[in-house]
Design an enzyme around this catalytic site. Structure first.
Site, PDB file in Angstrom:
ATOM      1  N   SER A   6       0.890  -1.091  -0.141  1.00  0.00           N
ATOM      2  CA  SER A   6      -0.023  -0.035   0.120  1.00  0.00           C
ATOM      3  C   SER A   6       0.833   1.380  -0.097  1.00  0.00           C
ATOM      4  O   SER A   6       1.659   1.269   0.694  1.00  0.00           O
ATOM      5  CB  SER A   6      -0.700   0.000   1.393  1.00  0.00           C
ATOM      6  OG  SER A   6      -1.456   1.367   1.577  1.00  0.00           O
ATOM      7  N   HIS A  30      -0.722  -1.346  -4.244  1.00  0.00           N
ATOM      8  CA  HIS A  30      -2.050  -1.238  -3.390  1.00  0.00           C
ATOM      9  C   HIS A  30      -2.563   0.165  -3.328  1.00  0.00           C
ATOM     10  O   HIS A  30      -1.729   1.042  -2.806  1.00  0.00           O
ATOM     11  CB  HIS A  30      -2.156  -1.789  -2.570  1.00  0.00           C
ATOM     12  CG  HIS A  30      -3.588  -1.950  -1.577  1.00  0.00           C
ATOM     13  ND1 HIS A  30      -4.238  -2.935  -1.874  1.00  0.00           N
ATOM     14  CD2 HIS A  30      -4.041  -1.166  -0.803  1.00  0.00           C
ATOM     15  CE1 HIS A  30      -5.673  -2.905  -0.923  1.00  0.00           C
ATOM     16  NE2 HIS A  30      -5.373  -1.652  -0.390  1.00  0.00           N
ATOM     17  N   ASP A  32      -5.231   2.915  -2.414  1.00  0.00           N
ATOM     18  CA  ASP A  32      -6.620   3.018  -1.349  1.00  0.00           C
ATOM     19  C   ASP A  32      -7.059   4.353  -1.792  1.00  0.00           C
ATOM     20  O   ASP A  32      -6.698   5.305  -1.599  1.00  0.00           O
ATOM     21  CB  ASP A  32      -5.823   3.039   0.212  1.00  0.00           C
ATOM     22  CG  ASP A  32      -5.502   1.916   0.661  1.00  0.00           C
ATOM     23  OD1 ASP A  32      -6.494   1.039   0.652  1.00  0.00           O
ATOM     24  OD2 ASP A  32      -4.406   1.772   0.860  1.00  0.00           O
ATOM     25  N   MET A  34      -9.901   6.816  -1.553  1.00  0.00           N
ATOM     26  CA  MET A  34     -11.142   7.260  -0.340  1.00  0.00           C
ATOM     27  C   MET A  34     -11.805   8.486  -0.911  1.00  0.00           C
ATOM     28  O   MET A  34     -11.109   9.291  -1.130  1.00  0.00           O
ATOM     29  CB  MET A  34     -10.414   7.349   1.053  1.00  0.00           C
ATOM     30  CG  MET A  34      -9.712   6.283   1.404  1.00  0.00           C
ATOM     31  SD  MET A  34      -9.080   6.426   3.088  1.00  0.00           S
ATOM     32  CE  MET A  34      -7.686   5.172   3.102  1.00  0.00           C
ATOM     33  N   HIS A  63      -8.068  -0.417  -4.099  1.00  0.00           N
ATOM     34  CA  HIS A  63      -8.962  -0.608  -3.214  1.00  0.00           C
ATOM     35  C   HIS A  63     -10.102   0.386  -3.061  1.00  0.00           C
ATOM     36  O   HIS A  63      -9.531   1.552  -2.650  1.00  0.00           O
ATOM     37  CB  HIS A  63      -8.295  -0.798  -1.863  1.00  0.00           C
ATOM     38  CG  HIS A  63      -9.188  -1.095  -0.626  1.00  0.00           C
ATOM     39  ND1 HIS A  63      -8.547  -1.175   0.695  1.00  0.00           N
ATOM     40  CD2 HIS A  63     -10.571  -1.427  -0.338  1.00  0.00           C
ATOM     41  CE1 HIS A  63      -9.578  -1.659   1.412  1.00  0.00           C
ATOM     42  NE2 HIS A  63     -10.785  -1.487   0.954  1.00  0.00           N
ATOM     43  N   MET A  65     -12.546   2.449  -1.281  1.00  0.00           N
ATOM     44  CA  MET A  65     -13.294   2.768  -0.162  1.00  0.00           C
ATOM     45  C   MET A  65     -14.173   3.996  -0.363  1.00  0.00           C
ATOM     46  O   MET A  65     -13.917   5.243  -0.038  1.00  0.00           O
ATOM     47  CB  MET A  65     -12.463   3.189   1.000  1.00  0.00           C
ATOM     48  CG  MET A  65     -11.693   1.858   1.567  1.00  0.00           C
ATOM     49  SD  MET A  65     -10.391   2.194   2.624  1.00  0.00           S
ATOM     50  CE  MET A  65      -9.124   1.937   1.247  1.00  0.00           C
ATOM     51  N   MET A 134     -11.053  -7.037   6.158  1.00  0.00           N
ATOM     52  CA  MET A 134     -10.350  -5.966   6.548  1.00  0.00           C
ATOM     53  C   MET A 134     -10.243  -6.198   7.976  1.00  0.00           C
ATOM     54  O   MET A 134     -11.156  -6.775   8.763  1.00  0.00           O
ATOM     55  CB  MET A 134     -11.255  -4.655   6.787  1.00  0.00           C
ATOM     56  CG  MET A 134     -11.640  -4.055   4.966  1.00  0.00           C
ATOM     57  SD  MET A 134      -9.997  -3.379   4.335  1.00  0.00           S
ATOM     58  CE  MET A 134      -9.480  -2.099   5.458  1.00  0.00           C
ATOM     59  N   ASP A 172      -6.268  -7.199   4.717  1.00  0.00           N
ATOM     60  CA  ASP A 172      -5.814  -5.734   4.582  1.00  0.00           C
ATOM     61  C   ASP A 172      -5.844  -5.041   6.180  1.00  0.00           C
ATOM     62  O   ASP A 172      -6.998  -5.319   6.337  1.00  0.00           O
ATOM     63  CB  ASP A 172      -6.354  -4.897   3.691  1.00  0.00           C
ATOM     64  CG  ASP A 172      -5.968  -3.516   3.296  1.00  0.00           C
ATOM     65  OD1 ASP A 172      -4.954  -3.278   3.797  1.00  0.00           O
ATOM     66  OD2 ASP A 172      -6.668  -2.801   2.571  1.00  0.00           O
TER      67      ASP A 172
HETATM   68  C1  DX5 Z   1      -6.811   1.029   5.322  1.00  0.00           C
HETATM   69  C2  DX5 Z   1      -6.274   0.461   3.873  1.00  0.00           C
HETATM   70  C3  DX5 Z   1      -4.948  -0.327   4.104  1.00  0.00           C
HETATM   71  C4  DX5 Z   1      -3.855   0.315   4.720  1.00  0.00           C
HETATM   72  C5  DX5 Z   1      -2.985  -0.696   5.153  1.00  0.00           C
HETATM   73  O1  DX5 Z   1      -7.907   1.579   5.103  1.00  0.00           O
HETATM   74  O2  DX5 Z   1      -7.170  -0.268   3.340  1.00  0.00           O
HETATM   75  O3  DX5 Z   1      -4.568  -0.876   2.770  1.00  0.00           O
HETATM   76  O4  DX5 Z   1      -3.078   1.223   3.870  1.00  0.00           O
HETATM   77  O5  DX5 Z   1      -1.865  -0.187   6.148  1.00  0.00           O
HETATM   78  P1  DX5 Z   1      -1.380  -0.888   7.238  1.00  0.00           P
HETATM   79  O6  DX5 Z   1      -0.518  -2.006   6.803  1.00  0.00           O
HETATM   80  O7  DX5 Z   1      -0.375   0.206   7.807  1.00  0.00           O
HETATM   81  O8  DX5 Z   1      -2.549  -1.175   8.131  1.00  0.00           O
HETATM   82 ZN    ZN Z   2      -6.306  -1.004   1.278  1.00  0.00          ZN
END
Ligand code: DX5
Ligand code: ZN
Length: 213
Positions: A6, A30, A32, A34, A63, A65, A134, A172
């Protein structure tokens, strides 16, 4: 076990994280996404992801969100994106989103947040490429791994094996040196991390994990 790095770091920019991952054997980058609605924070736009995709030869693992994943799918499918994950909690008709992703020739995954009952995911297992469990609340990196989510992996593994589905299991959030072995034992197919991979010598961490798993 595959590894997805990520770029959501509390200390590095996305570009810096990508450049670090490029020097390793990590399987995926990865991203993320949002939207400030499904989760509080807002991260990357499609424009950002287009830029990031040009910084790496690694396949992207996106991913979402977000409340409206459909809005992103066509644009993402034009890039070097192998996986698109959306949240079961975010949509009314998950099957339509799965078909949208797969219709574009991209692997489709459904994520469940900690509060979601794993049973809600079961009916989609035959149609998705992977289920993403998650193990932190979606929205930030660097949170503590929720051991209370482990039973979800067991339930998914049992259902997948009993029905001979090809569905993979991804995990994750909060993965680190003290829980990765357990995830391996539970036959998790891929783990996502930012903190574990990016705190320290990433090249060495990925090399060691690749030789162990
Ligand atoms: C959280 C994300 C993860 C995050 C993981 O909402 O979906 O992908 O970046 O980070 P770590 O490994 O630090 O929990
Ligand atoms: Zn993620």
């Amino acid at each position: 076990m595959k590894l997805s790095g990520s770029i959501l770091s509390n200390s590095l920019s996305a570009k810096e994280a990508i450049e670090i991952y490029n020097k390793t054997d990590i399987d995926y980058i990865h991203i993320d996404v949002m939207d400030g609605k499904f989760v509080e924070k807002k991260t990357y736009t499609i424009g950002d992801i287009v830029k990031y995709s040009k910084l790496t030869n690694k396949p992207l693992d996106v991913h979402l969100m977000v409340n409206n994943p459909d809005k992103y799918i066509d644009d993402l499918s034009m890039l070097n994106v192998n996986n698109i994950t959306f949240h079961l909690e975010a949509v009314k008709k998950p099957m339509d989103v799965i078909n949208h992703i797969k219709g574009n020739g991209v692997r489709a995954g459904v994520a469940i947040s900690p509060e979601t009952n794993v049973k809600e995911l079961m009916e989609y297992l035959p149609y998705i490429d992977y289920a993403l469990v998650m193990t932190v609340n979606p929205g930030a990196s660097g949170q503590k791994f929720m051991e209370s989510m482990l039973y979800k992996i067991d339930i998914l593994r049992k259902a997948i094996d009993e029905n001979c589905f090809n569905t993979l299991i991804y995990v994750d959030g909060g993965v680190n040196e003290s829980n990765i072995e357990l995830l391996h034992e539970k036959k998790v197919d891929m783990i996502v991390s930012s903190n574990y991979f990016l705190s320290g010598n990433t090249y060495q961490i990925i090399k060691d994990l690749k030789s162990r798993y």
